[in-house]
Write a protein that holds these residues in place. Structure first.
Motif, PDB file in Angstrom:
ATOM      1  N   CYS A  80       8.349  33.924 -35.903  1.00  0.00           N
ATOM      2  CA  CYS A  80       8.127  32.971 -36.998  1.00  0.00           C
ATOM      3  C   CYS A  80       8.340  31.557 -36.477  1.00  0.00           C
ATOM      4  CB  CYS A  80       9.034  33.262 -38.185  1.00  0.00           C
ATOM      5  SG  CYS A  80      10.791  32.957 -37.884  1.00  0.00           S
ATOM      6  N   SER A  81       7.812  30.571 -37.187  1.00  0.00           N
ATOM      7  CA  SER A  81       7.855  29.184 -36.726  1.00  0.00           C
ATOM      8  C   SER A  81       9.281  28.638 -36.688  1.00  0.00           C
ATOM      9  CB  SER A  81       6.981  28.290 -37.610  1.00  0.00           C
ATOM     10  OG  SER A  81       7.442  28.304 -38.951  1.00  0.00           O
ATOM     11  N   ALA A  82      10.195  29.199 -37.478  1.00  0.00           N
ATOM     12  CA  ALA A  82      11.584  28.728 -37.470  1.00  0.00           C
ATOM     13  C   ALA A  82      12.239  28.945 -36.112  1.00  0.00           C
ATOM     14  CB  ALA A  82      12.389  29.430 -38.560  1.00  0.00           C
ATOM     15  N   MET A  83      11.712  29.873 -35.330  1.00  0.00           N
ATOM     16  CA  MET A  83      12.285  30.137 -34.012  1.00  0.00           C
ATOM     17  C   MET A  83      11.981  29.027 -33.016  1.00  0.00           C
ATOM     18  SD  MET A  83      11.388  34.194 -33.801  1.00  0.00           S
ATOM     19  CE  MET A  83      12.151  35.376 -34.929  1.00  0.00           C
ATOM     20  N   ASN A  84      10.984  28.201 -33.308  1.00  0.00           N
ATOM     21  CA  ASN A  84      10.619  27.061 -32.456  1.00  0.00           C
ATOM     22  C   ASN A  84       9.982  25.985 -33.332  1.00  0.00           C
ATOM     23  OD1 ASN A  84       8.065  26.435 -29.936  1.00  0.00           O
ATOM     24  ND2 ASN A  84       9.990  25.365 -30.256  1.00  0.00           N
ATOM     25  N   PRO A  85      10.797  25.241 -34.084  1.00  0.00           N
ATOM     26  CA  PRO A  85      10.250  24.289 -35.061  1.00  0.00           C
ATOM     27  C   PRO A  85       9.484  23.123 -34.461  1.00  0.00           C
ATOM     28  CG  PRO A  85      12.635  24.085 -34.905  1.00  0.00           C
ATOM     29  CD  PRO A  85      12.269  25.312 -34.143  1.00  0.00           C
ATOM     30  N   VAL A  86       9.768  22.761 -33.202  1.00  0.00           N
ATOM     31  CA  VAL A  86       9.062  21.642 -32.568  1.00  0.00           C
ATOM     32  C   VAL A  86       8.499  22.105 -31.231  1.00  0.00           C
ATOM     33  CG1 VAL A  86       9.193  19.258 -31.762  1.00  0.00           C
ATOM     34  CG2 VAL A  86      10.648  20.006 -33.665  1.00  0.00           C
ATOM     35  N   LEU A  87       7.192  21.972 -31.074  1.00  0.00           N
ATOM     36  CA  LEU A  87       6.510  22.327 -29.833  1.00  0.00           C
ATOM     37  C   LEU A  87       5.690  21.137 -29.365  1.00  0.00           C
ATOM     38  CD1 LEU A  87       5.550  24.375 -27.676  1.00  0.00           C
ATOM     39  CD2 LEU A  87       3.763  25.077 -29.300  1.00  0.00           C
ATOM     40  N   LEU A  88       5.906  20.723 -28.123  1.00  0.00           N
ATOM     41  CA  LEU A  88       5.161  19.617 -27.523  1.00  0.00           C
ATOM     42  C   LEU A  88       4.167  20.184 -26.528  1.00  0.00           C
ATOM     43  CD1 LEU A  88       8.195  17.236 -26.786  1.00  0.00           C
ATOM     44  CD2 LEU A  88       6.851  17.424 -28.890  1.00  0.00           C
ATOM     45  N   LYS A  89       2.880  19.812 -26.694  1.00  0.00           N
ATOM     46  CA  LYS A  89       1.827  20.334 -25.821  1.00  0.00           C
ATOM     47  C   LYS A  89       1.176  19.169 -25.080  1.00  0.00           C
ATOM     48  CE  LYS A  89      -0.322  24.006 -27.149  1.00  0.00           C
ATOM     49  NZ  LYS A  89      -1.246  24.956 -27.821  1.00  0.00           N
ATOM     50  N   PRO A  90       1.526  18.977 -23.804  1.00  0.00           N
ATOM     51  CA  PRO A  90       0.989  17.832 -23.050  1.00  0.00           C
ATOM     52  C   PRO A  90      -0.534  17.880 -22.943  1.00  0.00           C
ATOM     53  CG  PRO A  90       2.856  18.838 -21.910  1.00  0.00           C
ATOM     54  CD  PRO A  90       2.472  19.770 -23.008  1.00  0.00           C
ATOM     55  N   SER A  91      -1.174  16.729 -23.243  1.00  0.00           N
ATOM     56  CA  SER A  91      -2.629  16.628 -23.119  1.00  0.00           C
ATOM     57  C   SER A  91      -3.039  15.393 -22.333  1.00  0.00           C
ATOM     58  CB  SER A  91      -3.284  16.606 -24.501  1.00  0.00           C
ATOM     59  OG  SER A  91      -2.802  15.535 -25.285  1.00  0.00           O
ATOM     60  N   ALA A  92      -2.067  14.620 -21.863  1.00  0.00           N
ATOM     61  CA  ALA A  92      -2.300  13.463 -20.998  1.00  0.00           C
ATOM     62  C   ALA A  92      -0.987  13.167 -20.288  1.00  0.00           C
ATOM     63  CB  ALA A  92      -2.778  12.251 -21.800  1.00  0.00           C
ATOM     64  N   ASP A  93      -1.023  12.265 -19.308  1.00  0.00           N
ATOM     65  CA  ASP A  93       0.193  11.972 -18.538  1.00  0.00           C
ATOM     66  C   ASP A  93       1.320  11.461 -19.417  1.00  0.00           C
ATOM     67  OD1 ASP A  93      -0.993  12.789 -16.230  1.00  0.00           O
ATOM     68  OD2 ASP A  93      -1.479  10.775 -15.500  1.00  0.00           O
ATOM     69  N   THR A  94       0.985  10.712 -20.461  1.00  0.00           N
ATOM     70  CA  THR A  94       2.013  10.107 -21.314  1.00  0.00           C
ATOM     71  C   THR A  94       1.827  10.467 -22.784  1.00  0.00           C
ATOM     72  OG1 THR A  94       0.716   8.073 -21.482  1.00  0.00           O
ATOM     73  CG2 THR A  94       2.379   8.176 -19.733  1.00  0.00           C
ATOM     74  N   PHE A  95       1.182  11.588 -23.065  1.00  0.00           N
ATOM     75  CA  PHE A  95       0.961  11.963 -24.462  1.00  0.00           C
ATOM     76  C   PHE A  95       1.010  13.474 -24.616  1.00  0.00           C
ATOM     77  CE2 PHE A  95      -1.560  13.124 -28.187  1.00  0.00           C
ATOM     78  CZ  PHE A  95      -1.019  12.282 -29.147  1.00  0.00           C
ATOM     79  N   SER A  96       1.659  13.921 -25.697  1.00  0.00           N
ATOM     80  CA  SER A  96       1.706  15.338 -26.033  1.00  0.00           C
ATOM     81  C   SER A  96       1.390  15.515 -27.511  1.00  0.00           C
ATOM     82  CB  SER A  96       3.091  15.933 -25.763  1.00  0.00           C
ATOM     83  OG  SER A  96       3.399  15.933 -24.387  1.00  0.00           O
ATOM     84  N   GLN A  97       0.621  16.542 -27.799  1.00  0.00           N
ATOM     85  CA  GLN A  97       0.433  16.919 -29.198  1.00  0.00           C
ATOM     86  C   GLN A  97       1.762  17.452 -29.715  1.00  0.00           C
ATOM     87  OE1 GLN A  97      -1.916  20.544 -30.436  1.00  0.00           O
ATOM     88  NE2 GLN A  97      -3.287  18.977 -31.236  1.00  0.00           N
ATOM     89  N   VAL A  98       2.129  17.087 -30.938  1.00  0.00           N
ATOM     90  CA  VAL A  98       3.393  17.519 -31.527  1.00  0.00           C
ATOM     91  C   VAL A  98       3.111  18.545 -32.617  1.00  0.00           C
ATOM     92  CG1 VAL A  98       5.483  16.795 -32.746  1.00  0.00           C
ATOM     93  CG2 VAL A  98       4.465  15.297 -31.020  1.00  0.00           C
ATOM     94  N   ILE A  99       3.692  19.725 -32.456  1.00  0.00           N
ATOM     95  CA  ILE A  99       3.579  20.795 -33.446  1.00  0.00           C
ATOM     96  C   ILE A  99       4.917  20.890 -34.162  1.00  0.00           C
ATOM     97  CG2 ILE A  99       2.995  23.222 -33.817  1.00  0.00           C
ATOM     98  CD1 ILE A  99       0.790  21.706 -32.359  1.00  0.00           C
TER      99      ILE A  99
END
Length: 471
Positions: A80-99
């Protein structure tokens, strides 16, 4: 007064921190989750914030880190999402999508790193509280090192979490790297007094050789800190997914079925190729520079968190021409998710979510538009008379020209000649797909259901930890 039954007993959370990244935190949490689950304890993993392009989808269509997904399977619980409430997915050298809580949050992604805590910390607190209420035991994983002084002000994943729930904290060091006792002592010394009080034990991980070689080093460390070394875990070879790394270094081998995997920037969900890596008759070779592909038996383009940048890399290195030549050979090319988009004619990115509009490799008549709404869902369907399962994680919406045939399902993939594409991640984890793929290559149809294999691997890991751990 009657005591509560064991099923209702709540324990202080266990938290695993590391002196460095890749110290083995994820594996230790996974081991503890399976060990406790096997003892009949209702246990859940938790990581407040993860950074990885290896992600998974929950039953309700939410996105979490692949490591927490595996840890939930180890715990024999539904992810479930509560097990990992924040996920950062890098898509550039200085930027990550925030889940956040399983969904993309574009507004937080635009904020400077140190300004995010005010918005993210309440979500971490809520998720942690939810798990503590629902489970007897919560096993928490930190990130990187808690001794990174420059990041302390914005911390939502290490000692802030430990203090929030007054966890029993264990600090892990990778002794295979060397300098382990200095790492442990230095990390402990960087903590505030109230944080040091939460440390219950030090853990040496990835130890090779004779334990007698450690001498009195553990006694010395306890004299300095007052904290015992509670476990010396051996260097353990397993076939479980890696959290955010990939096994590089493989080269073409005679006598094997050699498959080239394009290892471009922001390649994602690479753990889905583990069923190929661990088969003795297959050699999966990551390709990240301009090499002759003609010697390979098949070519795979994996998912990507930024298809535009990955595509640009292929052109800059000249691999785009190598791939085109490979198509002319008639050998099988498989594109998964981002790889599907790259193989097509055009990628439109009107909102500039990735890297703007790009012309694809034009090896299959597909057009993709990168959309604001992200598709995240599990899929289960009948293919070749058997059930096949997987998951979707993509922003792209793809349309096919009339001459392109559907592949697996009308809305999931397409094929044209020897080029096959699909949005379905996890296909090789299904015996029916694995055997189909190998049949095309003239190889052994010796596939098996990967989920069953992982379950056995998790039990073996728990047995190792029961022998060398502290629980």
């Amino acid at each position: 007064m009657h005591s509560k039954p064991a099923s209702e007993t709540k324990n202080r959370p266990i938290m695993i921190l590391g002196c460095t990244s890749d110290a083995g935190k994820s594996l230790v949490v996974t081991a503890i989750c399976r060990l406790l689950a096997n003892r009949g304890i209702k246990v859940a993993p938790f990581k407040a914030q993860n950074m990885s392009n290896n992600a998974a989808v929950t039953a309700d269509g939410l996105e979490i880190g692949r490591a927490q997904y595996l840890q939930s399977l180890a715990a024999r619980e539904e992810p479930c999402s509560a097990m990992n409430p924040v996920l950062l997915k890098p898509s550039a050298d200085t930027f990550s999508q925030v889940i956040v809580n399983g969904r993309v949050n574009a507004e937080i992604a635009e904020l400077p790193w140190m300004e995010r805590r005010e918005l993210l910390w309440p979500e971490v607190q809520k998720s942690l509280q939810q798990l503590q209420e629902e489970y007897q035991q919560v096993v928490i994983e930190g990130a990187g090192s808690p001794a990174e002084i420059n990041l302390r002000a914005g911390d939502i994943v290490n000692m802030s979490v430990a203090l929030e729930c007054q966890a029993d904290v264990y600090l892990v060091s990778d002794i295979d790297r060397g300098g382990s006792f200095a790492h442990l002592l230095g990390t402990w010394a960087c903590l505030a007094p109230e944080e040091q009080k939460l440390i219950k034990g030090f853990v040496l991980n990835k130890f090779r050789g004779d334990p007698a070689l450690l001498g009195n080093a553990m006694d010395w460390l306890e004299e300095k800190t007052g904290i015992p070394t509670v476990a010396n875990l051996p260097y353990y070879r397993h076939q479980l997914p890696e959290e955010d790394s990939f096994r590089l270094g493989a080269q073409w081998m005679r006598g094997k079925i050699n498959i080239a995997l394009l290892y471009y920037p922001y390649a994602s969900n690479l753990d889905e190729f583990d069923p190929l890596i661990y088969q003795e008759d297959i050699n999966l070779v990551p390709v990240h520079q301009n090499v002759d592909l003609s010697q390979f038996d098949a070519l795979i383009l994996p998912g990507s968190k930024n298809s535009g940048v990955s595509l640009a890399f292929l052109r800059e290195t000249g691999l785009d021409k190598r791939i085109a030549d490979f198509k002319q050979s008639g050998k099988l090319i498989l594109g998964i998710c981002g790889g599907l988009q790259i193989l097509g004619e055009h990628i439109a990115d009107p909102l500039n979510i990735e890297d703007g509009d790009k012309n694809g490799l034009d090896l299959i008549a597909l057009q993709t538009e990168i959309c604001a709404v992200k598709s995240t869902r599990r899929r289960s369907l009948n293919w070749l008379g058997e059930n096949i399962k997987g998951y979707e994680i993509h922003h792209g919406k793809t349309n096919a020209e009339a001459e392109v045939l559907p592949f697996i399902a009308q809305d999931l993939g397409w094929r044209q000649g020897n080029v096959y594409t699909t949005y379905l991640h996890g296909v090789f984890e299904n015996k029916v797909f694995y055997n189909w793929f190998m049949k095309q290559l003239g190889g052994l149809e010796n596939g098996f259901e990967w989920s069953e294999h992982l379950d056995c691997e998790l039990d073996k890991l728990a047995d190792m930890f029961a022998l060398h751990g502290w629980l």
